[in-house]
Motif scaffolding. Structure first.
Motif, short mmCIF file in Angstrom:
data_model
loop_
_atom_site.label_atom_id
_atom_site.label_comp_id
_atom_site.label_asym_id
_atom_site.label_seq_id
_atom_site.Cartn_x
_atom_site.Cartn_y
_atom_site.Cartn_z
N SER A 218 0.81 -1.21 0.00
CA SER A 218 0.00 0.00 0.00
C SER A 218 0.85 1.26 0.00
CB SER A 218 -0.94 0.00 1.20
OG SER A 218 -1.86 -1.08 1.12
N LEU A 223 -4.70 4.67 -3.74
CA LEU A 223 -5.77 4.15 -2.88
C LEU A 223 -6.57 3.06 -3.57
CD1 LEU A 223 -7.50 4.25 -0.30
CD2 LEU A 223 -8.83 6.08 -1.39
N ARG A 224 -6.98 3.28 -4.81
CA ARG A 224 -7.83 2.31 -5.48
C ARG A 224 -7.10 0.98 -5.67
NH1 ARG A 224 -12.61 4.05 -7.38
NH2 ARG A 224 -12.96 6.30 -7.35
N LEU A 227 -6.90 -0.76 -2.21
CA LEU A 227 -8.17 -1.33 -1.77
C LEU A 227 -8.59 -2.53 -2.62
CD1 LEU A 227 -10.25 1.86 -0.89
CD2 LEU A 227 -9.04 0.30 0.65
N ASP A 228 -8.29 -2.48 -3.91
CA ASP A 228 -8.59 -3.63 -4.76
C ASP A 228 -7.77 -4.83 -4.32
OD1 ASP A 228 -9.88 -4.75 -7.21
OD2 ASP A 228 -7.80 -4.93 -7.86
N ILE A 230 -6.51 -5.38 -1.30
CA ILE A 230 -6.91 -5.88 0.02
C ILE A 230 -8.21 -6.67 -0.07
CG2 ILE A 230 -8.36 -4.02 0.96
CD1 ILE A 230 -5.39 -5.72 2.73
N SER A 231 -9.06 -6.35 -1.04
CA SER A 231 -10.29 -7.15 -1.19
C SER A 231 -9.95 -8.57 -1.61
CB SER A 231 -11.23 -6.49 -2.20
OG SER A 231 -10.68 -6.50 -3.52
#
Length: 261
Positions: A218, A223-224, A227-228, A230-231
């Motif tokens: 990270s 950010l995107r 977050l993608d 981490i999903s």
């Protein structure tokens, strides 16, 4: 006894720099063993966390200059290869290791010794310990990642001050700057390092390794993307037996029993 000892017990891999008569200054032979220990830890299911510390009253005083130059002054190419092909292998092995690494700084850490502590994920310092980048005092540039790691911990301006002066800072200052996670009395040092290592080693190893990867990934992502990523991590981690065990242990108010999958 060996100049560097690597042992594994109860989920904790311990790398002990063991040249107290030289303030644990390291040799190139030690570097090879050190790098191999980190590589072994990466693939060993019995290792869940690694502790790096020193014997005696020092953490590490850097490279042993007397031993390094014993065969005569190295050529510029030899000097570069000593770094890129030997000493820098520690930094690369650290980057490859997705298990947490704790530096137990029991005493002075100078030059490459401070750099070795900075490349760990967390640092616990004994109150009597001191740190110095020190290279500039002997007309050298930081050769083991100090210019990379230190600004990321303390910011550019403070890092430059420490790098350009070679000034020592005590453990309390290291704590204020965010270099040390914890500063403890010397008498409590071993217990504090063991307690933190034990707490991590007793946790769900897949989740812990994934959290470490996600933090560093990270830091280099927008950010995107973070977050993608981490999903995807979440989807994988929640499919493991340890994830189910962690939730059950939490609900039943008992310690979890984790197996690493």
């Amino acid at each position: 006894m060996a100049d560097l000892e690597y042992t594994v017990a109860d989920g904790i891999g311990t790398i002990l720099l063991n040249r107290p008569h030289r303030k644990n200054a390291f040799t190139l032979d030690m570097i090879d063993v050190w790098a191999q220990a980190l590589r072994d830890a990466r693939t060993d299911p019995d290792v869940r966390v690694v502790v790096l510390t020193g014997a005696g009253d020092a953490f590490c005083s850097g490279v042993d200059l007397d031993r390094r130059d014993a065969a005569g002054p190295p050529t510029p190419l030899q000097r570069k290869e000593h770094l890129t092909e030997r000493i820098h292998r520690i930094a690369y092995a650290m980057e490859d290791l997705d298990k947490p690494v704790i530096a137990g700084i029991n005493g002075v850490a100078v030059g490459a010794g401070m750099d070795m502590a900075l490349m760990c994920d967390m640092r616990i310092m004994a109150r009597s310990a001191r740190l110095s980048e020190g290279y500039v005092r002997v007309g050298l540039v930081p050769g083991d990642g100090g210019c990379y790691y230190l600004p990321r911990l303390v910011g550019t301006a403070k890092a430059l001050e420490l790098l350009l002066t070679g000034d020592f800072i005590d453990a309390e200052e290291a704590g204020r700057l965010g270099i040390a996670n914890h500063v403890v009395d010397d008498a409590d040092f071993v217990g504090a390092v063991t307690t933190l290592a034990r707490k991590i080693a007793d946790g769900p190893p897949v989740a812990i390794r994934t959290i470490k990867r996600a933090v560093y990934q990270s830091a280099r992502s927008d950010l995107r993307t973070a977050l993608d990523l981490i999903s995807s991590h979440m989807a994988v981690v929640t499919s493991t037996d340890d994830s189910a065990e962690a939730l059950a242990a939490f609900r039943e108010k008992r310690p979890g029993r984790f197996v690493g999958h």
